[in-house]
Design a protein around this motif. Structure first.
Motif, PDB file in Angstrom:
ATOM      1  N   GLN A   1      10.942   2.299 -10.589  1.00 12.61           N
ATOM      2  CA  GLN A   1       9.927   1.303 -10.279  1.00 12.61           C
ATOM      3  C   GLN A   1      10.560   0.227  -9.407  1.00 12.61           C
ATOM      4  O   GLN A   1      11.683  -0.189  -9.658  1.00 12.61           O
ATOM      5  CB  GLN A   1       9.410   0.660 -11.567  1.00 12.61           C
ATOM      6  CG  GLN A   1       8.843   1.646 -12.555  1.00 12.61           C
ATOM      7  CD  GLN A   1       7.554   2.238 -12.073  1.00 12.61           C
ATOM      8  OE1 GLN A   1       6.761   1.552 -11.435  1.00 12.61           O
ATOM      9  NE2 GLN A   1       7.344   3.509 -12.354  1.00 12.61           N
ATOM     10  N   ILE A   2       9.833  -0.204  -8.375  1.00 16.61           N
ATOM     11  CA  ILE A   2      10.368  -1.292  -7.559  1.00 16.61           C
ATOM     12  C   ILE A   2      10.186  -2.605  -8.320  1.00 16.61           C
ATOM     13  O   ILE A   2      10.998  -3.517  -8.240  1.00 16.61           O
ATOM     14  CB  ILE A   2       9.693  -1.338  -6.168  1.00 16.61           C
ATOM     15  CG1 ILE A   2      10.263  -2.449  -5.303  1.00 16.61           C
ATOM     16  CG2 ILE A   2       8.198  -1.509  -6.255  1.00 16.61           C
ATOM     17  CD1 ILE A   2      11.349  -2.025  -4.405  1.00 16.61           C
ATOM     18  N   TRP A   3       9.129  -2.688  -9.089  1.00 13.52           N
ATOM     19  CA  TRP A   3       8.817  -3.909  -9.820  1.00 13.52           C
ATOM     20  C   TRP A   3       9.127  -3.681 -11.289  1.00 13.52           C
ATOM     21  O   TRP A   3       8.280  -3.202 -12.037  1.00 13.52           O
ATOM     22  CB  TRP A   3       7.340  -4.260  -9.590  1.00 13.52           C
ATOM     23  CG  TRP A   3       6.959  -5.609 -10.089  1.00 13.52           C
ATOM     24  CD1 TRP A   3       5.966  -5.887 -10.985  1.00 13.52           C
ATOM     25  CD2 TRP A   3       7.526  -6.871  -9.721  1.00 13.52           C
ATOM     26  NE1 TRP A   3       5.900  -7.234 -11.194  1.00 13.52           N
ATOM     27  CE2 TRP A   3       6.838  -7.861 -10.437  1.00 13.52           C
ATOM     28  CE3 TRP A   3       8.564  -7.245  -8.869  1.00 13.52           C
ATOM     29  CZ2 TRP A   3       7.157  -9.215 -10.328  1.00 13.52           C
ATOM     30  CZ3 TRP A   3       8.876  -8.588  -8.755  1.00 13.52           C
ATOM     31  CH2 TRP A   3       8.167  -9.548  -9.480  1.00 13.52           C
ATOM     32  N   ASN A   4      10.350  -3.926 -11.699  1.00 12.22           N
ATOM     33  CA  ASN A   4      10.703  -3.711 -13.101  1.00 12.22           C
ATOM     34  C   ASN A   4      11.411  -4.953 -13.641  1.00 12.22           C
ATOM     35  O   ASN A   4      11.539  -5.965 -12.943  1.00 12.22           O
ATOM     36  CB  ASN A   4      11.575  -2.454 -13.244  1.00 12.22           C
ATOM     37  CG  ASN A   4      12.859  -2.525 -12.426  1.00 12.22           C
ATOM     38  OD1 ASN A   4      13.273  -3.600 -12.008  1.00 12.22           O
ATOM     39  ND2 ASN A   4      13.480  -1.392 -12.207  1.00 12.22           N
ATOM     40  N   ALA A   5      11.880  -4.856 -14.874  1.00 10.76           N
ATOM     41  CA  ALA A   5      12.487  -6.030 -15.507  1.00 10.76           C
ATOM     42  C   ALA A   5      13.688  -6.529 -14.702  1.00 10.76           C
ATOM     43  O   ALA A   5      13.907  -7.737 -14.573  1.00 10.76           O
ATOM     44  CB  ALA A   5      12.910  -5.682 -16.929  1.00 10.76           C
TER      45      ALA A   5
ATOM     46  N   GLY B   1      11.236  -8.405   5.010  1.00 16.64           N
ATOM     47  CA  GLY B   1      10.345  -7.254   5.205  1.00 16.64           C
ATOM     48  C   GLY B   1      11.118  -5.947   5.167  1.00 16.64           C
ATOM     49  O   GLY B   1      10.733  -5.007   4.457  1.00 16.64           O
ATOM     50  N   THR B   2      12.240  -5.894   5.907  1.00 16.75           N
ATOM     51  CA  THR B   2      13.046  -4.670   5.945  1.00 16.75           C
ATOM     52  C   THR B   2      13.598  -4.350   4.562  1.00 16.75           C
ATOM     53  O   THR B   2      13.574  -3.196   4.118  1.00 16.75           O
ATOM     54  CB  THR B   2      14.227  -4.837   6.929  1.00 16.75           C
ATOM     55  OG1 THR B   2      13.707  -5.295   8.172  1.00 16.75           O
ATOM     56  CG2 THR B   2      14.940  -3.538   7.137  1.00 16.75           C
ATOM     57  N   ALA B   3      14.087  -5.377   3.858  1.00 15.93           N
ATOM     58  CA  ALA B   3      14.656  -5.162   2.518  1.00 15.93           C
ATOM     59  C   ALA B   3      13.599  -4.584   1.583  1.00 15.93           C
ATOM     60  O   ALA B   3      13.871  -3.644   0.833  1.00 15.93           O
ATOM     61  CB  ALA B   3      15.211  -6.470   1.963  1.00 15.93           C
ATOM     62  N   VAL B   4      12.381  -5.136   1.645  1.00 19.75           N
ATOM     63  CA  VAL B   4      11.321  -4.662   0.748  1.00 19.75           C
ATOM     64  C   VAL B   4      10.963  -3.215   1.079  1.00 19.75           C
ATOM     65  O   VAL B   4      10.875  -2.351   0.195  1.00 19.75           O
ATOM     66  CB  VAL B   4      10.079  -5.579   0.826  1.00 19.75           C
ATOM     67  CG1 VAL B   4       8.896  -4.949   0.120  1.00 19.75           C
ATOM     68  CG2 VAL B   4      10.398  -6.940   0.224  1.00 19.75           C
ATOM     69  N   ILE B   5      10.803  -2.916   2.375  1.00 19.02           N
ATOM     70  CA  ILE B   5      10.408  -1.562   2.776  1.00 19.02           C
ATOM     71  C   ILE B   5      11.483  -0.544   2.399  1.00 19.02           C
ATOM     72  O   ILE B   5      11.201   0.476   1.758  1.00 19.02           O
ATOM     73  CB  ILE B   5      10.123  -1.500   4.295  1.00 19.02           C
ATOM     74  CG1 ILE B   5       8.847  -2.290   4.621  1.00 19.02           C
ATOM     75  CG2 ILE B   5       9.963  -0.050   4.765  1.00 19.02           C
ATOM     76  CD1 ILE B   5       8.664  -2.548   6.104  1.00 19.02           C
TER      77      ILE B   5
ATOM     78  N   SER C   1      18.095  -0.119  -6.794  1.00 20.16           N
ATOM     79  CA  SER C   1      17.429   0.447  -5.618  1.00 20.16           C
ATOM     80  C   SER C   1      17.626  -0.421  -4.389  1.00 20.16           C
ATOM     81  O   SER C   1      17.095  -0.119  -3.331  1.00 20.16           O
ATOM     82  CB  SER C   1      15.932   0.627  -5.888  1.00 20.16           C
ATOM     83  OG  SER C   1      15.743   1.494  -6.959  1.00 20.16           O
ATOM     84  N   LEU C   2      18.375  -1.518  -4.553  1.00 22.84           N
ATOM     85  CA  LEU C   2      18.634  -2.391  -3.418  1.00 22.84           C
ATOM     86  C   LEU C   2      19.317  -1.582  -2.319  1.00 22.84           C
ATOM     87  O   LEU C   2      20.334  -0.959  -2.538  1.00 22.84           O
ATOM     88  CB  LEU C   2      19.563  -3.527  -3.865  1.00 22.84           C
ATOM     89  CG  LEU C   2      19.625  -4.740  -2.948  1.00 22.84           C
ATOM     90  CD1 LEU C   2      18.285  -5.435  -2.893  1.00 22.84           C
ATOM     91  CD2 LEU C   2      20.671  -5.708  -3.445  1.00 22.84           C
TER      92      LEU C   2
ATOM     93  N   SER D   1      14.031  -0.816   0.261  1.00 22.39           N
ATOM     94  CA  SER D   1      14.293  -0.707  -1.176  1.00 22.39           C
ATOM     95  C   SER D   1      13.162   0.031  -1.883  1.00 22.39           C
ATOM     96  O   SER D   1      13.405   0.781  -2.826  1.00 22.39           O
ATOM     97  CB  SER D   1      14.488  -2.091  -1.801  1.00 22.39           C
ATOM     98  OG  SER D   1      15.635  -2.696  -1.248  1.00 22.39           O
ATOM     99  N   THR D   2      11.936  -0.163  -1.414  1.00 19.74           N
ATOM    100  CA  THR D   2      10.811   0.573  -1.999  1.00 19.74           C
ATOM    101  C   THR D   2      11.006   2.063  -1.772  1.00 19.74           C
ATOM    102  O   THR D   2      10.774   2.881  -2.673  1.00 19.74           O
ATOM    103  CB  THR D   2       9.479   0.118  -1.372  1.00 19.74           C
ATOM    104  OG1 THR D   2       9.411  -1.288  -1.425  1.00 19.74           O
ATOM    105  CG2 THR D   2       8.298   0.708  -2.110  1.00 19.74           C
TER     106      THR D   2
END
Lengths: 208, 96
Positions: free
Chosen positions: A101-105, A85-89, A25-26, A91-92
């Motif tokens: 899921q953004i938070w996965n293994a 910040g931009t990468a997180v927004i 999802s990057l 990619s989410t």
């Protein structure tokens, strides 16, 4: 089982193996944005170091000026925070579109394996700043960032590994040519991010 | 030909679990659940079945006070998974 069923089964297995092991999802666009922030930051950095008067680009301030160092560090910090910040927004958002899921293994693996060289490098750079070795800061930024990308790339797109190698190469070149730190810094964090971001955007984002 | 397909992988979820474990060193229960979008009970029963075949092994540990169950594919499991993929490929080739 029919032929097309078997084919569908195989391709779903492949996609699952990839999705489970790699953080796909990057967002490529966030790479482009990070590159643009870095170039804007480099422009301000240039203005801070080389105060241009009446079109004559001579150096009024030297980098060992304490005030200049503080200002440059602040610019770098703002660029870093905006990029993260931009990468997180983005990619989410991409993860939500792909129902992932953004938070996965895989994203945990990416964070841990990319984070170890990154934090080591960050601490080393703070120590170098503190001890006054300013000439080595830009090469160290590029080299450690490159190592972090190579180390984290196992958990995401293979393109990241090549971006990492390019950053390491630029960092080594920067170390060979003292005085051109800002130039290499803009090339590595600005231009390379924009190029790889665009490649990844057209390869993975725009088609889906 | 058909007997080459592993009975353990008749269920789609079990095959999916094996795919994930073949691609990763280990995987924890909740990540598997989110990835495969199945219920706790459903996933647990399929994991039990694979464990019974000795295709997967379970590592139980604690992260702080929370139990953390990680699953690992065994050598037998990886072999069986590869055999299953081979049979799928064979099936495709034969019908071409």
């Amino acid at each position: 089982m029919k032929e097309n069923e078997a084919l569908a089964e195989l391709s779903s297995i492949r996609s699952l193996m990839e999705r489970s092991a790699k953080f796909i999802s990057l967002s490529g666009l966030s790479g482009v944005m990070a590159g643009i922030y870095a170039l804007i930051g480099a422009f301000f950095g240039y203005r801070i170091v080389y105060q241009t008067g009446a079109g004559l680009g001579y150096r009024e301030h030297y980098v060992n000026d304490q005030f200049v160092i503080t200002k440059l560090s602040l610019v770098a910090l703002v660029v870093l925070l905006c990029s993260i910040g931009t990468a997180v927004i983005l990619s989410t958002r991409k993860a939500r579109q792909k129902k992932q899921q953004i938070w996965n293994a895989a994203s945990k693996g990416l964070l841990v394996h990319g984070g170890i060289p990154l934090i080591t490098g960050g601490l080393l750079i703070l120590i170098l700043l503190y001890r006054g070795y300013f000439g080595i800061i830009a090469p160290a930024c590029l080299i450690f960032y490159g190592l972090a990308l190579v180390s984290g790339s196992h958990y995401t797109f293979k393109d990241i590994k090549w971006l990492g190698f390019s950053e390491i190469l630029l960092g080594l070149l920067a170390a060979l040519m003292p005085g051109y730190g800002l130039f290499f810094w803009s090339a590595g964090f600005g231009v390379l991010h924009i190029i790889y971001g665009l490649i990844m955007y057209y390869k993975y984002d725009s088609s889906k | 030909m058909l007997e080459q397909f592993d009975k353990a992988f008749e269920s789609r979820i079990r095959l999916q679990i094996m795919s994930v474990l073949a691609a990763n060193e280990s995987y924890d229960f909740s990540s598997l659940k989110e990835l495969l979008e199945v219920t706790d009970g459903n996933l647990a029963s399929h994991l039990k079945a694979l464990e019974k075949e000795a295709y997967i092994a379970v590592n139980k540990s604690f992260v702080g006070r929370k139990p953390n169950t990680r699953y690992v594919a065994t050598e037998d499991g990886i072999e069986a998974f590869k055999r299953h993929l081979k049979s799928l490929e064979k099936l495709i080739k034969q019908q071409k």
